[in-house]
Write a protein that holds these residues in place. Structure first.
Motif, PDB file in Angstrom:
ATOM      1  N   SER A   1       0.835  -1.210   0.000  1.00  0.00           N
ATOM      2  CA  SER A   1       0.000   0.000   0.000  1.00  0.00           C
ATOM      3  C   SER A   1       0.865   1.252   0.000  1.00  0.00           C
ATOM      4  O   SER A   1       0.636   2.192  -0.781  1.00  0.00           O
ATOM      5  CB  SER A   1      -0.918   0.002   1.226  1.00  0.00           C
ATOM      6  OG  SER A   1      -1.782  -1.103   1.229  1.00  0.00           O
ATOM      7  N   ALA A   2       1.861   1.281   0.893  1.00  0.00           N
ATOM      8  CA  ALA A   2       2.736   2.450   0.976  1.00  0.00           C
ATOM      9  C   ALA A   2       3.523   2.649  -0.320  1.00  0.00           C
ATOM     10  O   ALA A   2       3.737   3.786  -0.762  1.00  0.00           O
ATOM     11  CB  ALA A   2       3.683   2.298   2.159  1.00  0.00           C
ATOM     12  N   LEU A  29      -3.094   7.774   1.440  1.00  0.00           N
ATOM     13  CA  LEU A  29      -2.697   6.481   1.998  1.00  0.00           C
ATOM     14  C   LEU A  29      -3.352   6.361   3.364  1.00  0.00           C
ATOM     15  O   LEU A  29      -3.068   7.154   4.269  1.00  0.00           O
ATOM     16  CB  LEU A  29      -1.178   6.391   2.129  1.00  0.00           C
ATOM     17  CG  LEU A  29      -0.619   5.118   2.790  1.00  0.00           C
ATOM     18  CD1 LEU A  29      -0.988   3.876   1.980  1.00  0.00           C
ATOM     19  CD2 LEU A  29       0.894   5.221   2.946  1.00  0.00           C
ATOM     20  N   ALA A  30      -4.250   5.391   3.511  1.00  0.00           N
ATOM     21  CA  ALA A  30      -5.023   5.309   4.761  1.00  0.00           C
ATOM     22  C   ALA A  30      -5.585   3.899   4.921  1.00  0.00           C
ATOM     23  O   ALA A  30      -5.314   3.000   4.136  1.00  0.00           O
ATOM     24  CB  ALA A  30      -6.155   6.342   4.743  1.00  0.00           C
ATOM     25  N   GLY A  31      -6.367   3.731   5.990  1.00  0.00           N
ATOM     26  CA  GLY A  31      -6.983   2.445   6.281  1.00  0.00           C
ATOM     27  C   GLY A  31      -6.271   1.725   7.395  1.00  0.00           C
ATOM     28  O   GLY A  31      -5.753   2.352   8.350  1.00  0.00           O
ATOM     29  N   ASN A  32      -6.190   0.408   7.273  1.00  0.00           N
ATOM     30  CA  ASN A  32      -5.605  -0.432   8.311  1.00  0.00           C
ATOM     31  C   ASN A  32      -4.141  -0.124   8.555  1.00  0.00           C
ATOM     32  O   ASN A  32      -3.584  -0.494   9.591  1.00  0.00           O
ATOM     33  CB  ASN A  32      -5.767  -1.907   7.911  1.00  0.00           C
ATOM     34  CG  ASN A  32      -5.311  -2.859   8.990  1.00  0.00           C
ATOM     35  OD1 ASN A  32      -5.922  -2.951  10.057  1.00  0.00           O
ATOM     36  ND2 ASN A  32      -4.230  -3.581   8.724  1.00  0.00           N
ATOM     37  N   ILE A  33      -3.497   0.560   7.658  1.00  0.00           N
ATOM     38  CA  ILE A  33      -2.080   0.873   7.769  1.00  0.00           C
ATOM     39  C   ILE A  33      -1.782   1.838   8.924  1.00  0.00           C
ATOM     40  O   ILE A  33      -0.636   2.007   9.316  1.00  0.00           O
ATOM     41  CB  ILE A  33      -1.552   1.439   6.428  1.00  0.00           C
ATOM     42  CG1 ILE A  33      -0.016   1.435   6.395  1.00  0.00           C
ATOM     43  CG2 ILE A  33      -2.121   2.830   6.157  1.00  0.00           C
ATOM     44  CD1 ILE A  33       0.558   1.714   5.029  1.00  0.00           C
ATOM     45  N   GLY A  34      -2.797   2.445   9.502  1.00  0.00           N
ATOM     46  CA  GLY A  34      -2.557   3.290  10.666  1.00  0.00           C
ATOM     47  C   GLY A  34      -3.286   4.619  10.667  1.00  0.00           C
ATOM     48  O   GLY A  34      -3.089   5.435  11.574  1.00  0.00           O
ATOM     49  N   LEU A  35      -4.143   4.842   9.682  1.00  0.00           N
ATOM     50  CA  LEU A  35      -4.914   6.086   9.610  1.00  0.00           C
ATOM     51  C   LEU A  35      -6.335   5.749   9.192  1.00  0.00           C
ATOM     52  O   LEU A  35      -6.593   5.473   8.016  1.00  0.00           O
ATOM     53  CB  LEU A  35      -4.281   7.046   8.592  1.00  0.00           C
ATOM     54  CG  LEU A  35      -4.990   8.393   8.413  1.00  0.00           C
ATOM     55  CD1 LEU A  35      -4.925   9.221   9.691  1.00  0.00           C
ATOM     56  CD2 LEU A  35      -4.383   9.167   7.245  1.00  0.00           C
ATOM     57  N   GLU A  81       5.749   6.715   7.183  1.00  0.00           N
ATOM     58  CA  GLU A  81       5.912   7.894   6.334  1.00  0.00           C
ATOM     59  C   GLU A  81       4.896   7.865   5.201  1.00  0.00           C
ATOM     60  O   GLU A  81       4.647   6.812   4.609  1.00  0.00           O
ATOM     61  CB  GLU A  81       7.329   7.916   5.759  1.00  0.00           C
ATOM     62  CG  GLU A  81       7.674   9.179   5.010  1.00  0.00           C
ATOM     63  CD  GLU A  81       9.128   9.178   4.556  1.00  0.00           C
ATOM     64  OE1 GLU A  81       9.374   8.770   3.400  1.00  0.00           O
ATOM     65  OE2 GLU A  81      10.010   9.541   5.345  1.00  0.00           O
ATOM     66  N   GLY A  82       4.286   8.986   4.927  1.00  0.00           N
ATOM     67  CA  GLY A  82       3.394   9.079   3.782  1.00  0.00           C
ATOM     68  C   GLY A  82       1.931   8.895   4.062  1.00  0.00           C
ATOM     69  O   GLY A  82       1.105   8.952   3.135  1.00  0.00           O
ATOM     70  N   LEU A  83       1.554   8.673   5.337  1.00  0.00           N
ATOM     71  CA  LEU A  83       0.139   8.551   5.645  1.00  0.00           C
ATOM     72  C   LEU A  83      -0.590   9.854   5.350  1.00  0.00           C
ATOM     73  O   LEU A  83      -0.032  10.938   5.496  1.00  0.00           O
ATOM     74  CB  LEU A  83      -0.061   8.179   7.113  1.00  0.00           C
ATOM     75  CG  LEU A  83       0.288   6.746   7.541  1.00  0.00           C
ATOM     76  CD1 LEU A  83       0.031   6.580   9.026  1.00  0.00           C
ATOM     77  CD2 LEU A  83      -0.510   5.729   6.745  1.00  0.00           C
ATOM     78  N   ARG A  91      11.229   4.584   1.775  1.00  0.00           N
ATOM     79  CA  ARG A  91      11.759   4.228   3.096  1.00  0.00           C
ATOM     80  C   ARG A  91      10.966   3.063   3.677  1.00  0.00           C
ATOM     81  O   ARG A  91       9.727   3.098   3.691  1.00  0.00           O
ATOM     82  CB  ARG A  91      11.689   5.427   4.041  1.00  0.00           C
ATOM     83  CG  ARG A  91      12.630   6.558   3.660  1.00  0.00           C
ATOM     84  CD  ARG A  91      12.554   7.690   4.656  1.00  0.00           C
ATOM     85  NE  ARG A  91      12.902   7.259   6.002  1.00  0.00           N
ATOM     86  CZ  ARG A  91      12.865   8.058   7.078  1.00  0.00           C
ATOM     87  NH1 ARG A  91      12.483   9.315   6.935  1.00  0.00           N
ATOM     88  NH2 ARG A  91      13.202   7.603   8.252  1.00  0.00           N
ATOM     89  N   PRO A  92      11.655   2.010   4.145  1.00  0.00           N
ATOM     90  CA  PRO A  92      10.931   0.860   4.731  1.00  0.00           C
ATOM     91  C   PRO A  92      10.052   1.293   5.894  1.00  0.00           C
ATOM     92  O   PRO A  92      10.361   2.260   6.619  1.00  0.00           O
ATOM     93  CB  PRO A  92      12.061  -0.055   5.208  1.00  0.00           C
ATOM     94  CG  PRO A  92      13.265   0.357   4.416  1.00  0.00           C
ATOM     95  CD  PRO A  92      13.105   1.829   4.178  1.00  0.00           C
ATOM     96  N   LEU A  93       8.958   0.582   6.071  1.00  0.00           N
ATOM     97  CA  LEU A  93       8.034   0.898   7.156  1.00  0.00           C
ATOM     98  C   LEU A  93       8.626   0.490   8.498  1.00  0.00           C
ATOM     99  O   LEU A  93       9.352  -0.509   8.584  1.00  0.00           O
ATOM    100  CB  LEU A  93       6.699   0.185   6.937  1.00  0.00           C
ATOM    101  CG  LEU A  93       5.701   0.858   5.998  1.00  0.00           C
ATOM    102  CD1 LEU A  93       6.281   1.093   4.611  1.00  0.00           C
ATOM    103  CD2 LEU A  93       4.427   0.020   5.885  1.00  0.00           C
ATOM    104  N   PRO A  94       8.333   1.236   9.565  1.00  0.00           N
ATOM    105  CA  PRO A  94       8.854   0.865  10.883  1.00  0.00           C
ATOM    106  C   PRO A  94       8.333  -0.490  11.325  1.00  0.00           C
ATOM    107  O   PRO A  94       7.199  -0.866  11.018  1.00  0.00           O
ATOM    108  CB  PRO A  94       8.345   1.990  11.799  1.00  0.00           C
ATOM    109  CG  PRO A  94       7.181   2.584  11.067  1.00  0.00           C
ATOM    110  CD  PRO A  94       7.496   2.443   9.620  1.00  0.00           C
TER     111      PRO A  94
END
Length: 451
Positions: free
Chosen positions: A125-126, A141-147, A446-448, A295-298
């Motif tokens: 997604s990111a 960029l949103a949803g289950n990913i953290g926003l 990053e990018g949310l 950048r890789p996701l945390p």
């Protein structure tokens, strides 16, 4: 369903996490006079009253009788749709929806790429959003990913990239493209069985005009064969990885060594993202160079650095044994001590154990509520590496230091959720970093949002 459709009805919100906050705020924006009831825990009552003093608060898990008092209950994703009380109230006429469903009701004409999968969905997604933005498209960029989607209510984007968990796929409205990155067993405690998990996950296919799936998974191919507009990635004639390059058919497009996110599985995630853009008519070849700047996701194979002559890698997001195998594959050839175990939700560790027969790491430290079960399976298979069992993460780090040679890697890739000892995977990852001696702030993804 649109938010306006809730006007004058008996409405409750079940869950006071970030999704619950977003739902309450969105309803207050559109229906300021609407009476709302909140089901929350005793520990959340004060915060709920501070957040919205007009809420009627019901403390504790609601039973069927309580739920049946309401016309509509907006529940948080983590609350299983198969709870007996919920099913009983549903049979009495109560409608259960989510913030995701309300967002789709508000944005029926939005251009949406929705991504799901047992693993790879967040990174994919990111990547889609990152690459679309590199082509100049205003993307969300949103949803289950953290926003939660409702946090972006009344905002506009040319493209919405939405990550959906298996809890949310059935809530999606019609969308341009659905992407399924992988399909293994997970969240059996929520869904009740592997078959139900798979069926719920693939509800995304019902909503998607075009469906993009991982062509390397025979079971996924079989289950999606009936979709009228199905595309594949990961196959030789499509976007795939071979000989150290991401390729489009026979054309080498991007050197995998230039990816900041390591491992074959992340290169395949990049293939999925490029294929997704191509599927909606964008220039994926022109977008590909931007992979170098992603950048890789945390908490996803996140290199923390070197400390005390060990290299530390935080893969706390790993919540299935197959995700742990992917993490080990990305570090192949190095002396790796892997920390596994956590909340036991009954997943099958046999594929992990079988892989350890042929490619054991330097050492395996088992921890958490399923640590004893994992240790027993490994010992029964006579895995040819040191195997230790400890109670918690602190003990696991201490054991790893004892058994890892200098220059080796200490990898947290639990293959299990964190709920036995931590609030979530992020808290577990931050604790691992602290135990390793890193005074770093692990920031959000990053990018949310919209950019």
């Amino acid at each position: 369903m649109r938010i306006a459709d809730l006007a004058g009805r008996r409405v409750a919100i079940w869950g006071f996490g970030r999704e619950g906050h977003a739902v309450i705020k969105a309803l207050r924006m559109r229906l300021p006079a609407q009476p709302l009831t909140l089901f929350c825990s005793d520990a959340e009552v004060d915060a709920a009253r501070t957040f919205d003093a007009s809420l009627e608060i019901v403390v504790g898990e609601p039973d069927a009788t309580t739920l049946s008092r309401f016309d509509v209950v907006v529940k948080s994703p983590g609350i299983s749709a198969y709870k007996p009380a919920l099913l009983a109230a549903q049979a009495q006429g109560t409608q259960f929806i989510s913030g995701t469903a309300l967002w789709f009701g508000e944005y029926p004409d939005a251009r949406v790429i929705a991504v799901t999968g047992t693993k790879g969905k967040s990174t994919t997604s990111a990547l889609v959003a990152h690459l679309a933005r590199a082509l100049g498209m205003r993307s969300a960029l949103a949803g289950n990913i953290g926003l939660p989607l409702l946090e972006l209510l009344d905002q506009r984007a040319e493209l919405w990239v939405i990550e959906l968990s298996s809890f949310q796929t059935g809530e999606a409205g019609p969308l341009e493209l659905g992407v399924v990155t992988s399909l293994y067993e997970e969240h059996l405690d929520w869904h009740g069985s592997r078959e139900r998990y798979v069926a719920d996950k693939l509800k995304l296919a019902d909503a998607a005009r075009t469906l993009l799936v991982n062509g390397q998974q025979p079971g996924l191919l079989e289950r999606t064969a009936a979709h009228p507009h199905r595309l594949l990635f990961g196959t030789p004639e499509r976007w795939h990885v071979r000989d150290g390059a991401i390729r489009r058919g026979g054309q080498a497009v991007f050197d995998t060594a230039a990816l900041a996110a390591p491992g074959l599985h992340n290169a395949l995630n990049a293939c999925a993202a490029l294929a997704a853009l191509e599927a909606i008519g964008m220039d994926a070849l022109a977008a590909a160079p931007a992979l170098a700047h992603f950048r890789p996701l945390p908490h996803r194979l996140q290199p923390l650095g070197e400390r005390d002559r060990w290299h530390w890698v935080n893969d706390s997001i790993s919540t299935t044994p197959l995700a742990t195998l992917a993490a080990l594959e990305s570090l192949h050839g190095r002396a790796v001590t892997v920390l596994v175990g956590g909340h036991d939700r009954g997943l099958d560790w046999t594929p992990f154990v079988d892989a350890m027969r042929s490619t054991p790491p330097n050492a395996i430290v088992c921890m958490g509520s399923n640590g004893a079960r994992i240790e027993a399976a490994l010992r029964s298979a006579e895995i040819a590496c040191p195997i230790m069992r400890v109670a918690d993460l602190a003990g696991a780090v201490a054991e790893a230091k004892t058994h890892t040679p200098h220059g080796g890697v200490i990898l947290l890739s639990p293959g299990a959720p964190s709920f036995d000892q931590f609030k979530d995977y992020a808290e577990r990852g931050r604790r691992f970093a602290a135990l390793a001696g890193f005074d770093v702030a692990i920031t959000g993804i990053e990018g949310l949002g919209i950019g």
